[in-house]
Motif scaffolding. Structure first.
Motif, PDB file in Angstrom:
ATOM      1  N   LYS A  38       0.806  -1.225   0.000  1.00  0.00           N
ATOM      2  CA  LYS A  38       0.000   0.000   0.000  1.00  0.00           C
ATOM      3  C   LYS A  38       0.839   1.276   0.000  1.00  0.00           C
ATOM      4  O   LYS A  38       0.503   2.237  -0.666  1.00  0.00           O
ATOM      5  CB  LYS A  38      -0.968   0.016   1.178  1.00  0.00           C
ATOM      6  N   MET A  39       1.936   1.291   0.747  1.00  0.00           N
ATOM      7  CA  MET A  39       2.725   2.514   0.820  1.00  0.00           C
ATOM      8  C   MET A  39       3.346   2.846  -0.529  1.00  0.00           C
ATOM      9  O   MET A  39       3.293   3.989  -0.970  1.00  0.00           O
ATOM     10  CB  MET A  39       3.804   2.410   1.897  1.00  0.00           C
ATOM     11  N   SER A  40       3.896   1.869  -1.209  1.00  0.00           N
ATOM     12  CA  SER A  40       4.474   2.160  -2.525  1.00  0.00           C
ATOM     13  C   SER A  40       3.378   2.542  -3.514  1.00  0.00           C
ATOM     14  O   SER A  40       3.572   3.425  -4.352  1.00  0.00           O
ATOM     15  CB  SER A  40       5.314   0.993  -3.038  1.00  0.00           C
ATOM     16  N   SER A  73      -3.706   1.397   8.049  1.00  0.00           N
ATOM     17  CA  SER A  73      -3.395   1.201   9.468  1.00  0.00           C
ATOM     18  C   SER A  73      -2.780   2.492  10.003  1.00  0.00           C
ATOM     19  O   SER A  73      -2.325   3.347   9.233  1.00  0.00           O
ATOM     20  CB  SER A  73      -2.404   0.047   9.632  1.00  0.00           C
ATOM     21  N   GLU A  74      -2.742   2.632  11.321  1.00  0.00           N
ATOM     22  CA  GLU A  74      -2.146   3.834  11.929  1.00  0.00           C
ATOM     23  C   GLU A  74      -0.685   3.985  11.508  1.00  0.00           C
ATOM     24  O   GLU A  74      -0.218   5.090  11.258  1.00  0.00           O
ATOM     25  CB  GLU A  74      -2.272   3.795  13.450  1.00  0.00           C
ATOM     26  N   ARG A  75       0.010   2.890  11.434  1.00  0.00           N
ATOM     27  CA  ARG A  75       1.418   2.924  11.015  1.00  0.00           C
ATOM     28  C   ARG A  75       1.545   3.449   9.581  1.00  0.00           C
ATOM     29  O   ARG A  75       2.390   4.288   9.301  1.00  0.00           O
ATOM     30  CB  ARG A  75       1.999   1.521  11.134  1.00  0.00           C
ATOM     31  N   GLU A  76       0.701   2.950   8.682  1.00  0.00           N
ATOM     32  CA  GLU A  76       0.730   3.406   7.290  1.00  0.00           C
ATOM     33  C   GLU A  76       0.347   4.883   7.189  1.00  0.00           C
ATOM     34  O   GLU A  76       0.923   5.631   6.412  1.00  0.00           O
ATOM     35  CB  GLU A  76      -0.213   2.562   6.431  1.00  0.00           C
ATOM     36  N   LYS A  77      -0.642   5.300   7.983  1.00  0.00           N
ATOM     37  CA  LYS A  77      -1.062   6.701   7.973  1.00  0.00           C
ATOM     38  C   LYS A  77       0.085   7.615   8.394  1.00  0.00           C
ATOM     39  O   LYS A  77       0.295   8.672   7.796  1.00  0.00           O
ATOM     40  CB  LYS A  77      -2.252   6.931   8.902  1.00  0.00           C
ATOM     41  N   MET A  82       4.168  11.591   6.932  1.00  0.00           N
ATOM     42  CA  MET A  82       5.554  12.015   6.888  1.00  0.00           C
ATOM     43  C   MET A  82       5.998  12.252   5.440  1.00  0.00           C
ATOM     44  O   MET A  82       6.626  13.266   5.133  1.00  0.00           O
ATOM     45  CB  MET A  82       6.459  10.961   7.535  1.00  0.00           C
ATOM     46  N   ILE A  83       5.629  11.356   4.553  1.00  0.00           N
ATOM     47  CA  ILE A  83       5.981  11.510   3.143  1.00  0.00           C
ATOM     48  C   ILE A  83       5.306  12.743   2.557  1.00  0.00           C
ATOM     49  O   ILE A  83       5.913  13.494   1.801  1.00  0.00           O
ATOM     50  CB  ILE A  83       5.599  10.237   2.364  1.00  0.00           C
ATOM     51  N   ARG A  84       4.070  12.962   2.933  1.00  0.00           N
ATOM     52  CA  ARG A  84       3.351  14.143   2.442  1.00  0.00           C
ATOM     53  C   ARG A  84       4.025  15.426   2.914  1.00  0.00           C
ATOM     54  O   ARG A  84       4.179  16.384   2.157  1.00  0.00           O
ATOM     55  CB  ARG A  84       1.905  14.101   2.922  1.00  0.00           C
ATOM     56  N   GLN A  85       4.425  15.460   4.171  1.00  0.00           N
ATOM     57  CA  GLN A  85       5.101  16.644   4.706  1.00  0.00           C
ATOM     58  C   GLN A  85       6.437  16.878   4.017  1.00  0.00           C
ATOM     59  O   GLN A  85       6.769  18.013   3.669  1.00  0.00           O
ATOM     60  CB  GLN A  85       5.288  16.509   6.214  1.00  0.00           C
ATOM     61  N   LEU A  86       7.206  15.819   3.814  1.00  0.00           N
ATOM     62  CA  LEU A  86       8.488  15.952   3.117  1.00  0.00           C
ATOM     63  C   LEU A  86       8.291  16.414   1.679  1.00  0.00           C
ATOM     64  O   LEU A  86       9.015  17.276   1.186  1.00  0.00           O
ATOM     65  CB  LEU A  86       9.253  14.623   3.146  1.00  0.00           C
TER      66      LEU A  86
END
Length: 94
Positions: A38-40, A73-77, A82-86
């Protein structure tokens, strides 16, 4: 949790139909992705949105991010945030 397809999500009812169709396609891609990928997939979707000729206001971007990540999941969120902020910081530095 809202289990409705993205095109039926009342929070997005004001979007242009073309934008909503595009988002629906991207959300379906994400929902059909195995959890361990999901993250990728999310990163690919964010890149695809960034490179498309459709643009979204900051308010719309916030809402879209919420809708696209609400079933993660909370971890994925947290990773996605973090990726969105970066990504936002990198865009501002251009």
């Amino acid at each position: 949790m809202n289990q409705n397809p993205i095109h039926q999500d009342q929070r997005l009812h004001h979007l242009d139909p073309e934008r909503l169709a595009r988002l629906t396609k991207l959300a379906e891609q994400l929902s059909n992705t195995p959890d361990n990928q999901k993250m990728s997939a999310f990163l690919s979707i964010m890149q695809e949105m960034r490179s498309s000729d459709l643009s979204f206001s900051p308010c719309e971007q916030d809402l879209l991010f919420t809708v696209l990540t609400e079933h993660m999941s909370e971890r994925e969120k947290k990773k996605a945030m973090m990726i969105r902020q970066l990504s936002s910081q990198l865009t501002q530095n251009k």
